[in-house]
Design an enzyme around this catalytic site. Structure first.
Site, PDB file in Angstrom:
ATOM      1  N   THR A   1       0.841  -1.190   0.000  1.00 56.37           N
ATOM      2  CA  THR A   1       0.000   0.000   0.000  1.00 56.37           C
ATOM      3  C   THR A   1       0.875   1.238   0.000  1.00 56.37           C
ATOM      4  O   THR A   1       1.860   1.305   0.748  1.00 56.37           O
ATOM      5  CB  THR A   1      -0.997   0.095   1.187  1.00 56.37           C
ATOM      6  OG1 THR A   1      -1.517   1.429   1.229  1.00 56.37           O
ATOM      7  CG2 THR A   1      -0.394  -0.218   2.532  1.00 56.37           C
TER       8      THR A   1
ATOM      9  N   ASP B   1       0.014   3.833   1.204  1.00 54.24           N
ATOM     10  CA  ASP B   1      -0.267   4.557   2.459  1.00 54.24           C
ATOM     11  C   ASP B   1       0.688   4.166   3.588  1.00 54.24           C
ATOM     12  O   ASP B   1       0.780   4.875   4.588  1.00 54.24           O
ATOM     13  CB  ASP B   1      -1.710   4.284   2.914  1.00 54.24           C
ATOM     14  CG  ASP B   1      -2.743   4.763   1.911  1.00 54.24           C
ATOM     15  OD1 ASP B   1      -2.385   5.557   1.030  1.00 54.24           O
ATOM     16  OD2 ASP B   1      -3.910   4.338   2.007  1.00 54.24           O
TER      17      ASP B   1
ATOM     18  N   ARG C   1       4.380  33.193  -3.972  1.00 54.36           N
ATOM     19  CA  ARG C   1       3.149  32.593  -3.435  1.00 54.36           C
ATOM     20  C   ARG C   1       3.436  31.565  -2.333  1.00 54.36           C
ATOM     21  O   ARG C   1       4.550  31.041  -2.225  1.00 54.36           O
ATOM     22  CB  ARG C   1       2.404  31.844  -4.554  1.00 54.36           C
ATOM     23  CG  ARG C   1       1.701  32.751  -5.513  1.00 54.36           C
ATOM     24  CD  ARG C   1       1.168  31.951  -6.702  1.00 54.36           C
ATOM     25  NE  ARG C   1       0.387  32.813  -7.573  1.00 54.36           N
ATOM     26  CZ  ARG C   1       0.138  32.556  -8.848  1.00 54.36           C
ATOM     27  NH1 ARG C   1       0.604  31.471  -9.423  1.00 54.36           N
ATOM     28  NH2 ARG C   1      -0.582  33.389  -9.567  1.00 54.36           N
TER      29      ARG C   1
ATOM     30  N   MET D   1      -2.161  11.915  -1.185  1.00 57.70           N
ATOM     31  CA  MET D   1      -3.024  10.817  -0.732  1.00 57.70           C
ATOM     32  C   MET D   1      -2.546  10.256   0.611  1.00 57.70           C
ATOM     33  O   MET D   1      -1.558  10.715   1.168  1.00 57.70           O
ATOM     34  CB  MET D   1      -3.029   9.708  -1.772  1.00 57.70           C
ATOM     35  CG  MET D   1      -3.933   9.967  -2.941  1.00 57.70           C
ATOM     36  SD  MET D   1      -3.965   8.467  -3.956  1.00 57.70           S
ATOM     37  CE  MET D   1      -5.229   8.895  -5.123  1.00 57.70           C
ATOM     38  N   GLY D   2      -3.234   9.234   1.059  1.00 60.84           N
ATOM     39  CA  GLY D   2      -2.837   8.573   2.304  1.00 60.84           C
ATOM     40  C   GLY D   2      -4.017   8.116   3.136  1.00 60.84           C
ATOM     41  O   GLY D   2      -3.845   7.544   4.196  1.00 60.84           O
ATOM     42  N   ARG D   3      -5.192   8.433   2.671  1.00 63.84           N
ATOM     43  CA  ARG D   3      -6.448   8.061   3.328  1.00 63.84           C
ATOM     44  C   ARG D   3      -6.413   8.331   4.831  1.00 63.84           C
ATOM     45  O   ARG D   3      -6.333   9.465   5.231  1.00 63.84           O
ATOM     46  CB  ARG D   3      -6.814   6.621   3.004  1.00 63.84           C
ATOM     47  CG  ARG D   3      -8.289   6.382   3.234  1.00 63.84           C
ATOM     48  CD  ARG D   3      -8.896   5.372   2.348  1.00 63.84           C
ATOM     49  NE  ARG D   3      -8.266   4.081   2.472  1.00 63.84           N
ATOM     50  CZ  ARG D   3      -8.728   3.004   1.861  1.00 63.84           C
ATOM     51  NH1 ARG D   3      -9.793   3.082   1.097  1.00 63.84           N
ATOM     52  NH2 ARG D   3      -8.122   1.854   1.980  1.00 63.84           N
TER      53      ARG D   3
ATOM     54  N   ARG E   1      -1.825  29.080  -3.774  1.00 66.19           N
ATOM     55  CA  ARG E   1      -2.374  28.152  -4.769  1.00 66.19           C
ATOM     56  C   ARG E   1      -2.255  26.716  -4.255  1.00 66.19           C
ATOM     57  O   ARG E   1      -1.323  26.396  -3.517  1.00 66.19           O
ATOM     58  CB  ARG E   1      -1.598  28.231  -6.087  1.00 66.19           C
ATOM     59  CG  ARG E   1      -1.776  29.548  -6.828  1.00 66.19           C
ATOM     60  CD  ARG E   1      -3.128  29.610  -7.509  1.00 66.19           C
ATOM     61  NE  ARG E   1      -3.208  30.728  -8.416  1.00 66.19           N
ATOM     62  CZ  ARG E   1      -3.577  31.964  -8.084  1.00 66.19           C
ATOM     63  NH1 ARG E   1      -3.905  32.238  -6.833  1.00 66.19           N
ATOM     64  NH2 ARG E   1      -3.623  32.921  -8.984  1.00 66.19           N
TER      65      ARG E   1
ATOM     66  N   HIS F   1      -3.929  10.481  -8.185  1.00 66.49           N
ATOM     67  CA  HIS F   1      -3.511   9.159  -8.650  1.00 66.49           C
ATOM     68  C   HIS F   1      -2.186   9.153  -9.395  1.00 66.49           C
ATOM     69  O   HIS F   1      -1.625   8.079  -9.628  1.00 66.49           O
ATOM     70  CB  HIS F   1      -4.615   8.542  -9.523  1.00 66.49           C
ATOM     71  CG  HIS F   1      -5.834   8.196  -8.726  1.00 66.49           C
ATOM     72  ND1 HIS F   1      -6.797   9.132  -8.415  1.00 66.49           N
ATOM     73  CD2 HIS F   1      -6.219   7.036  -8.140  1.00 66.49           C
ATOM     74  CE1 HIS F   1      -7.736   8.557  -7.693  1.00 66.49           C
ATOM     75  NE2 HIS F   1      -7.418   7.296  -7.507  1.00 66.49           N
TER      76      HIS F   1
HETATM   77  O1  F6P Z   1      -5.301   3.183  -0.206  1.00 67.23           O
HETATM   78  C1  F6P Z   1      -4.537   3.692  -1.241  1.00 67.23           C
HETATM   79  C2  F6P Z   1      -5.142   4.972  -1.782  1.00 67.23           C
HETATM   80  O2  F6P Z   1      -4.316   5.455  -2.816  1.00 67.23           O
HETATM   81  C3  F6P Z   1      -5.397   6.061  -0.743  1.00 67.23           C
HETATM   82  O3  F6P Z   1      -4.253   6.814  -0.449  1.00 67.23           O
HETATM   83  C4  F6P Z   1      -6.484   6.858  -1.425  1.00 67.23           C
HETATM   84  O4  F6P Z   1      -7.277   7.571  -0.510  1.00 67.23           O
HETATM   85  C5  F6P Z   1      -7.294   5.785  -2.110  1.00 67.23           C
HETATM   86  O5  F6P Z   1      -6.423   4.704  -2.333  1.00 67.23           O
HETATM   87  C6  F6P Z   1      -7.892   6.219  -3.423  1.00 67.23           C
HETATM   88  O6  F6P Z   1      -8.676   5.191  -3.892  1.00 67.23           O
HETATM   89  P1  F6P Z   1      -9.279   5.108  -5.367  1.00 67.23           P
HETATM   90  O7  F6P Z   1      -8.147   4.731  -6.285  1.00 67.23           O
HETATM   91  O8  F6P Z   1     -10.304   4.044  -5.262  1.00 67.23           O
HETATM   92  O9  F6P Z   1      -9.815   6.462  -5.699  1.00 67.23           O
END
Ligand code: F6P
Length: 356
Positions: A128, A130, A165, A172-174, A266, A272
Site C-alpha cells: 500500500t 499509504d 506565493r 493521498m494517504g487516506r 495556490r 492518482h
Molecule cells: O489506499 C490507497 C489509496 O491510494 C489512498 O491513499 C487513497 O485515498 C485511495 O487509495 C484512493 O482510492 P481510489 O483509487 O479508489 O480512488
C-alpha cells in the site's frame, strides 16, 4: 498434499511494487515445482473464478512496471451475497494448494478471516502506498509514491517562488499521514498537515508568513484525510472506508491560508499520479523479496501468515496481527516535524480538525 498449484491476487488500490512481487512469487514457486495462476481483479476474480496461467515468460519482464498485471478491485467477499462461498468454491474448482493475496489492510483482512473461518491456505503480501499496515516496517508502493510527491513539491516551489506565493500540495494517504509526513520532510515543507494531528491555524499561518518572508515562497504538504470540518458526507466503499472522490482539502486550506496571511496561495492535488509509474529501487527490492518469501511460506505450509519487513529481514508474521490495527503517525514524529519547521507547533492527540 494437493496439487502443487498456487494462485496470486492483488486487491485494493494498485501501487508500484506489485509487479515485482508477482514476479518474485512466480519465479520462486516455478523453481519449487508449482504451477501458478493469476486471479483477475482481486477478490472479484476469486468469487467468479477468473484466473489465468502465470508462467515465467509472463512475469520475467515486469519488474520495472507500475500497477498490477492482474488488475485489482475493492471487492469484499464478506459484503457480497454468496461472496465467501464463491471464493471457497473457486479455490476448490481450480485445485489450489494455496492462495497468495497481495493487498493492504482490507484485502489482507479478508485473507485473515478466510484462513481463520474457512481454513483456506493463504499467505499475505503487504502492499500500500499509504504505508499504514501494522507488523511491517514498510510496505512497497510507499517509497515510489512519496518520491513522486517530492518531485511534485519541488516543481511547486519553483513556480511558487517566481510568483511569491504560498503553495499547498495535497497528497493521498487516506486515514494515515505517512505519505504527507515523509513528503513534507523530504521536500523541505514549511508546514505539514496530518490526519493524526490537529492543525493549529494560528501556528501554521505564523510559520508560513515567516518562511515566505525569508524565501519568497512557502510550501504546505497536506494529507487528503485532514478534517476540514465537512466530514461525514463521504460515500463509503465495501470495506467501510471513505471514497475520497473530491480531493478538496488542499483547495480549502489554500483559501484559508490566503485569507489569514494576505499572501496569494495556490493548491495542487497530485492524486492518482502518485500511484503510477515505475517502482523505485526500494519498492522493486521489497516487492521481489516479499514475493519470493511468500512462495517459500507456501512451500513450507506456513499459512495464515503475512510476509513483513523487520529491519533488513523479510519474515513471516501472523495475518491477524498485521490487520488488527492501522499503523498511524505517532507523536515522536511530531517533534521531528517541529524541529524541521521553525518554532514549536501546538499539538493535540485529538482527531484532526482545522480550528481557526
Ligand atoms: O489506499 C490507497 C489509496 O491510494 C489512498 O491513499 C487513497 O485515498 C485511495 O487509495 C484512493 O482510492 P481510489 O483509487 O479508489 O480512488
Amino acid at each position: 498434499m494437493a496439487a502443487k498449484k498456487l494462485a496470486i491476487l492483488t486487491g485494493g488500490g494498485d501501487c508500484p511494487g506489485l509487479n515485482p512481487a508477482i514476479r518474485g512469487v512466480v519465479l520462486k514457486a516455478t523453481d519449487l515445482g508449482y504451477e501458478c495462476l493469476g486471479v483477475q481483479e482481486g477478490w472479484k476474480g476469486m468469487i467468479s473464478g477468473d484466473a489465468k496461467p502465470l508462467r515465467r515468460e509472463d512475469v520475467e519482464e515486469i519488474v520495472g512496471r507500475g500497477g498490477t498485471i492482474l488488475g485489482t478491485s475493492r471487492t469484499n467477499p464478506y459484503k457480497k451475497e454468496g461472496g465467501v462461498e464463491g471464493v471457497v468454491g473457486t479455490f476448490k474448482k481450480l485445485g489450489l494448494h494455496a492462495l497468495v493475496a497481495m493487498g493492504g489492510e482490507d484485502t489482507l483482512g479478508v485473507a485473515a478471516k478466510l484462513y481463520k473461518e474457512k481454513k483456506l491456505n493463504v499467505v499475505g503480501v503487504p502492499k500500500t502506498m499509504d504505508n499504514d499496515l501494522s507488523a511491517t516496517d514498510y510496505t512497497f508502493g510507499f517509497d515510489t509514491s512519496v518520491t513522486v510527491a517530492v518531485d511534485a513539491a519541488a516543481r511547486l516551489i519553483d513556480t511558487g517562488r517566481s510568483h511569491r506565493r504560498i503553495m499547498v500540495l495535497e497528497v493521498m494517504g487516506r486515514h494515515a499521514g505517512w505519505v504527507s509526513l515523509f513528503t513534507g520532510i523530504a521536500a523541505g515543507a514549511d508546514y505539514v498537515c496530518l490526519p493524526e494531528r490537529r492543525v493549529d491555524v494560528a501556528d501554521m499561518t505564523a510559520k508560513l508568513r515567516q518562511a515566505h518572508k525569508r524565501k519568497n515562497v512557502a510550501l504546505v504538504v497536506a494529507s487528503e484525510a485532514i478534517d476540514m470540518g465537512d466530514s461525514g458526507k463521504e460515500e463509503l466503499d465495501q470495506f467501510g472506508h471513505m471514497i475520497l472522490k473530491e480531493r478538496g482539502v488542499g483547495e480549502k486550506l489554500a483559501k484559508l491560508i490566503e485569507k489569514e496571511t494576505g499572501i496569494e496561495t495556490r493548491a495542487a492535488v497530485i492524486g492518482h499520479i502518485q500511484r503510477g509509474g515505475a517502482p523505485t529501487l526500494f519498492d522493486r527490492m521489497l516487492g521481489t523479496r516479499a514475493g519470493v518469501k511468500a512462495a517459500e511460506l507456501v512451500d513450507a505450509g506456513d499459512f495464515g501468515k503475512m510476509v513483513a519487513l523487520r529491519g533488513d529481514k523479510v519474515v513471516p508474521v501472523s495475518l491477524s496481527e498485521a490487520t488488527g490495527t492501522l499503523k498511524t503517525v505517532t507523536p515522536e514524529w511530531f517533534s521531528l516535524l517541529d524541529t524541521l519547521t521553525a518554532g514549536a507547533a501546538k499539538t493535540s492527540p485529538a482527531k484532526a480538525a482545522v480550528k481557526s
